[in-house]
Design an enzyme around this catalytic site. Structure first.
Site, mmCIF file in Angstrom:
data_model
loop_
_atom_site.group_PDB
_atom_site.id
_atom_site.type_symbol
_atom_site.label_atom_id
_atom_site.label_comp_id
_atom_site.label_asym_id
_atom_site.label_seq_id
_atom_site.Cartn_x
_atom_site.Cartn_y
_atom_site.Cartn_z
ATOM 1 N N ASP A 148 -33.847 -138.190 77.308
ATOM 2 C CA ASP A 148 -33.647 -137.272 76.187
ATOM 3 C C ASP A 148 -33.961 -135.851 76.637
ATOM 4 O O ASP A 148 -35.028 -135.609 77.213
ATOM 5 C CB ASP A 148 -34.572 -137.676 75.030
ATOM 6 C CG ASP A 148 -34.421 -136.818 73.786
ATOM 7 O OD1 ASP A 148 -33.614 -135.864 73.799
ATOM 8 O OD2 ASP A 148 -35.105 -137.108 72.794
ATOM 9 N N SER A 184 -36.585 -135.652 65.565
ATOM 10 C CA SER A 184 -35.788 -134.568 66.139
ATOM 11 C C SER A 184 -36.058 -133.256 65.399
ATOM 12 O O SER A 184 -37.198 -132.794 65.362
ATOM 13 C CB SER A 184 -34.313 -134.955 66.110
ATOM 14 O OG SER A 184 -33.555 -134.095 66.919
ATOM 15 N N HIS A 202 -32.122 -140.201 72.985
ATOM 16 C CA HIS A 202 -32.360 -139.558 71.691
ATOM 17 C C HIS A 202 -31.616 -140.340 70.608
ATOM 18 O O HIS A 202 -30.446 -140.671 70.754
ATOM 19 C CB HIS A 202 -31.848 -138.125 71.747
ATOM 20 C CG HIS A 202 -32.285 -137.268 70.613
ATOM 21 N ND1 HIS A 202 -33.467 -136.573 70.629
ATOM 22 C CD2 HIS A 202 -31.694 -136.983 69.427
ATOM 23 C CE1 HIS A 202 -33.585 -135.882 69.504
ATOM 24 N NE2 HIS A 202 -32.528 -136.127 68.747
#
Length: 349
Positions: free
Chosen positions: A288, A194, A318
Site C-alpha cells: 500500500d 484511508s 489498500h
C-alpha cells in the site's frame, strides 16, 4: 463463513474464483508481486491481474461521478451484508446543515454500549454510507459497540475543512447525546479507513484543544502525511489499485492550497506533542502506498507515550478492510473489529 451473510449468486461466483489454487491463479494472471520480502496473497494477485486487464473496477480517472459509481459497485461486490445487525438512518446537526448518519447495533449487544463514530474512506471525494455498510455491520457485530457511520460532505464540492468540520460535529453530537444512541455516557471512540482514518486521527488532534475527546482511535491504512514523501509512495506508485497518481488526484480534490499539507488537521503526523492523544490501534497493508505513513504515525504515538499498537497485513493491498470474499478476508476484518472493540471497551472509564 462464520457469520450469516447475504450472498448473491455473484458473490458466490466471486468467492469461488478467489478460492482457486494459487498455481491456477498464476497461470491466469502471472506470478504474485514480491517486494521487500513480502509476497502478495494469491487472491489479491488475482484482483490485481484482473485490474491490469480491465476486468476489475479500479475507480481511476478524473471524473468524480464515475469514481463514485465505481467504488459503490466494487464495495458491494467484495463485502456482502451481514445479518443480525439493526440499522437506522438518521441525521445529526452539522455546521452547514444536517449530516446523514447510519447507526448500527448488533442484536447481541444488550444495554448501554460504547459508540464508535466511523468515517468512511474514499479520498475525501468518494464513498458514502452505502460503500462502507458491510464494514460497519461487521464492526457492530464484532466490537460490541454501537457504530455511527458519518456521511460527511465530500470534496471537491466541499474541500477542507468541510469534511473535517462535519467529522468533528458528528462526534460532538454523539458524545453529548448518549441517550439517543443507547450509549454509555462519555464512551465515544473514532475509527476510519484511508481518508476516513485521516479524519478520525484529525478529530483526535482537533478535540484535544476544544474537548470532548475520543476515548480511543482505530485507524485502518490511514493517510497521515499528505506531503506524500514516504518511501512506500514510490515503491507502490503503480500496479496495486491505489497508486501515487490516485493519491495526488484525491489530494487535489481535498485541498484548495498546497500549503495546507503542513496543517496537522490535514497531516496528523505533523501534530505537536502527540502524547495526549487517545489510545490507538493502527493497521496497514504491505503493498500500500500509505503503508509507511501509517507505521510512522504509530511509531510517533508510541514514542510519545500513547498506548498504540500497529499491525501490517504483509500480503495485502489498500482496501482489505472491505475485501471479505477473498480467502481469509472475513477473518482479517473480524480481527480488526474485535481488536477495535477491545481497545474501546478498555478505555471506558
Amino acid at each position: 463463513m462464520s457469520e450469516p451473510l447475504h450472498l448473491t449468486p455473484t458473490h458466490r461466483l466471486i468467492r469461488r474464483a478467489f478460492a482457486m489454487p494459487p498455481s491456477l491463479i498464476e497461470r491466469l494472471v502471472g506470478p504474485p508481486a514480491q517486494i521487500e520480502g513480502r509476497t502478495v496473497a494469491p487472491a489479491v494477485n488475482l484482483v490485481l491481474g484482473m485490474a491490469r486487464r480491465g476486468l476489475a473496477t479500479t475507480g481511476n480517472g478524473d471524473d468524480v461521478a464515475q469514481r463514485r459509481r465505481d467504488i459503490r459497485r466494487s464495495t458491494s461486490l467484495m463485502l456482502p451484508r451481514l445479518h443480525g445487525v439493526r440499522v437506522l438512518d438518521r441525521r445529526v446537526p452539522g455546521p452547514a446543515g444536517p449530516i446523514p448518519v447510519r447507526v448500527y447495533r448488533s442484536h447481541r449487544t444488550i444495554g448501554p454500549a460504547p459508540v464508535i463514530v466511523y468515517y468512511h474512506g474514499g479520498g475525501w471525494a468518494v464513498g458514502d454510507l452505502d460503500t462502507h455498510d458491510g464494514s460497519c455491520r461487521m464492526l457492530a457485530r464484532h466490537s460490541g459497540c454501537v457504530v455511527v457511520s458519518v456521511a460527511y460532505r465530500l470534496a471537491p464540492e466541499h474541500p477542507f475543512p468541510a469534511p473535517l468540520d462535519d467529522a468533528v460535529a458528528a462526534f460532538g453530537y454523539v458524545h453529548s447525546h448518549p441517550q439517543e444512541f443507547a450509549a454509555i455516557p462519555g464512551a465515544v471512540a473514532v475509527m476510519g479507513d484511508s481518508a476516513g482514518g485521516n479524519l478520525a486521527a484529525a478529530v483526535c488532534v482537533v478535540t484535544r484543544e476544544t474537548g470532548p475527546t475520543p476515548i480511543a482511535q482505530s485507524l485502518v491504512y490511514p493517510a497521515t502525511d499528505l506531503r506524500m514523501g514516504m518511501p512506500s509512495i514510490e515503491t507502490f506508485a503503480e500496479g496495486f489499485l491505489l497508486g501515487k497518481a490516485d493519491m495526488l488526484w484525491y489530494r487535489e480534490q481535498y485541498l484548495s492550497e498546497p500549503s495546507q499539507v503542513l496543517d496537522p488537521r490535514v497531516s496528523p503526523l505533523l501534530a505537536d506533542s502527540p502524547g495526549d492523544l487517545p489510545p490507538a490501534r493502527i493497521w496497514t497493508a504491505g503493498f500500500d502506498p500509505l503503508r509507511d505513513e501509517g507505521m510512522a504515525y504509530a511509531q510517533r504515538l508510541t514514542e510519545a507515550g500513547v498506548d498504540c499498537a500497529a499491525v501490517c497485513m504483509d500480503d495485502q493491498i489498500h482496501g482489505f478492510f472491505g475485501m471479505g470474499l477473498i480467502p481469509g478476508g472475513m477473518g482479517m476484518i473480524e480481527d480488526v473489529c474485535r481488536t477495535t472493540g477491545e481497545i474501546v471497551h478498555a478505555s471506558v472509564q
